[in-house]
Design a protein around this motif. Structure first.
Motif, mmCIF file in Angstrom:
data_model
loop_
_atom_site.group_PDB
_atom_site.id
_atom_site.type_symbol
_atom_site.label_atom_id
_atom_site.label_comp_id
_atom_site.label_asym_id
_atom_site.label_seq_id
_atom_site.Cartn_x
_atom_site.Cartn_y
_atom_site.Cartn_z
ATOM 1 N N GLY A 1 0.813 -1.210 0.000
ATOM 2 C CA GLY A 1 0.000 0.000 0.000
ATOM 3 C C GLY A 1 0.844 1.256 0.000
ATOM 4 N N GLU A 2 1.861 1.290 0.851
ATOM 5 C CA GLU A 2 2.738 2.467 0.910
ATOM 6 C C GLU A 2 3.454 2.687 -0.419
ATOM 7 N N HIS A 3 3.911 1.603 -1.040
ATOM 8 C CA HIS A 3 4.616 1.722 -2.322
ATOM 9 C C HIS A 3 3.673 2.234 -3.410
ATOM 10 N N ALA A 4 2.437 1.707 -3.426
ATOM 11 C CA ALA A 4 1.471 2.129 -4.448
ATOM 12 C C ALA A 4 1.136 3.606 -4.314
ATOM 13 N N ILE A 5 0.958 4.082 -3.100
ATOM 14 C CA ILE A 5 0.632 5.497 -2.885
ATOM 15 C C ILE A 5 1.788 6.387 -3.326
ATOM 16 N N ALA A 6 3.009 5.919 -3.068
ATOM 17 C CA ALA A 6 4.178 6.729 -3.387
ATOM 18 C C ALA A 6 4.557 6.675 -4.865
ATOM 19 N N GLU A 7 4.315 5.523 -5.515
ATOM 20 C CA GLU A 7 4.864 5.310 -6.852
ATOM 21 C C GLU A 7 3.824 5.209 -7.965
#
Length: 336
Positions: A45-51
């Motif tokens: 989730g954190e990666h998707a929001i950032a990238e």
């Protein structure tokens, strides 16, 4: 974090994380997210929001259930609901000893996006049940309460639809509920992860969240999860006793009290509300989880199985009147 599921360009289910009202696709279905565990899901989730770029508002517009559960155990943990539906106004001594549950059907889960829930065949007393479910990640058996807590992926709203007349008939036999329950269950609209929802815990570990039930926009029931007499991790530990809980299972809180279902209101109200009718809209709201809404459809028809046959080789006297055969009637024993 908050995860939802949508249909991708090929019509396949895909999970997305919700951030500031936008959905960021994760490239995997929700079930894989659950199977891989909470920490992995949070990292994705954190990666998707950032990238990643968020989904356009018109992409994946068709609501889906958050995932297809593997199994569904539904408990009975709210004291007020248990009293209000007991028929006697009191709780049995056995209820206090351990949490009790039944298994329901996971093949009839429907989304809470305003989709229709048809009356089941043979029923005239359709009811809702306002609940919350814990979503399980990982397999565990004979878990302690502390171990069980680590198997909670997150939480979602649950409506355990009930055909009360069918349920009453089958439970008089000493078994069930079965057909009174297995025609529809609504879950959704999302899964809120255990770390985020855990911020609602009280000093004794229960969750503090209001549960509200509406029919046609009118508030009929309001309760709070703090009134559960067992915590979710205690329910999970009990479910795993001599058995197993597994990834993708859901554990229902049981129906909230103070009008969490029509059966309770009809048992204790001077002017009891009617059971649901075609066209009625049912909405369940839970603080921090959102809401699910369904519309009641028309009754469905299905072939009847028929009455019981008398024993072919009875060891005791047979009540021919109840079996619907003439006294003294005998069967010739044929073979297929």
């Amino acid at each position: 974090m908050r995860f939802v599921q949508f249909a991708d360009a090929h019509g396949d289910p895909e999970a997305a994380v919700v951030h500031n009202g936008a959905r960021y696709p994760l490239g995997v279905p929700m079930r894989q997210l659950i199977d891989d565990g909470l920490n992995s899901a949070l990292c994705r989730g954190e990666h998707a929001i950032a990238e990643s770029a968020p989904l356009a508002s018109d992409v994946g517009g068709g609501a889906l259930i958050p995932f297809q559960p593997s199994s569904f155990r539904d408990f009975m943990t709210f004291y007020e609901h248990t009293c209000g539906t007991s028929g006697t106004g009191v709780v049995s001594a056995e209820w206090y000893e351990q949490p009790v549950f039944y298994f329901s059907n996971t093949s009839t889960c429907v989304p809470g996006d305003g989709s229709m829930v048809a009356y089941p065949p043979g029923s005239e007393q359709l009811d809702f049940e306002a609940e919350v479910a814990a979503v399980i990640t990982g397999r565990g058996t004979d878990l302690t309460v502390a171990e069980a807590a680590r198997h909670v992926f997150g939480y979602t709203i649950l409506n355990d639809w009930s055909a009360r007349d069918t349920q009453l008939r089958e439970m008089r036999v000493g078994l069930g509920p079965a057909k009174g329950k297995d025609f529809a269950t609504t879950i959704g609209p999302c899964i809120v992860t255990a770390d985020e929802y855990g911020s609602r815990r009280t000093s004794d570990g229960r969750l503090d969240a209001d549960v509200r039930a509406y029919v046609n926009g009118h508030l009929l029931g309001a309760d709070n999860l703090v009134n559960m007499s067992w915590r979710f991790e205690e329910l999970i530990a009990h479910a795993s006793r001599g058995s197993a809980v597994d990834s993708g299972d859901i554990i229902g809180s049981g129906t909230a009290g103070n009008g969490g279902c029509l059966l309770e209101l009809r048992s204790n109200h001077p002017d009891p509300p009617p059971y649901l009718s075609p066209g009625d809209e049912v909405r369940i709201e839970v603080d921090g989880l959102g809401s699910i809404t369904n519309v009641v459809g028309y009754p469905t028809k299905a072939p009847k199985v028929g009455r019981a046959r008398p024993p072919l080789r009875p060891r005791h006297a047979v009540d021919t009147a109840l079996f619907g055969v003439p006294a003294g009637h005998t069967y010739s024993e044929g073979r297929m």
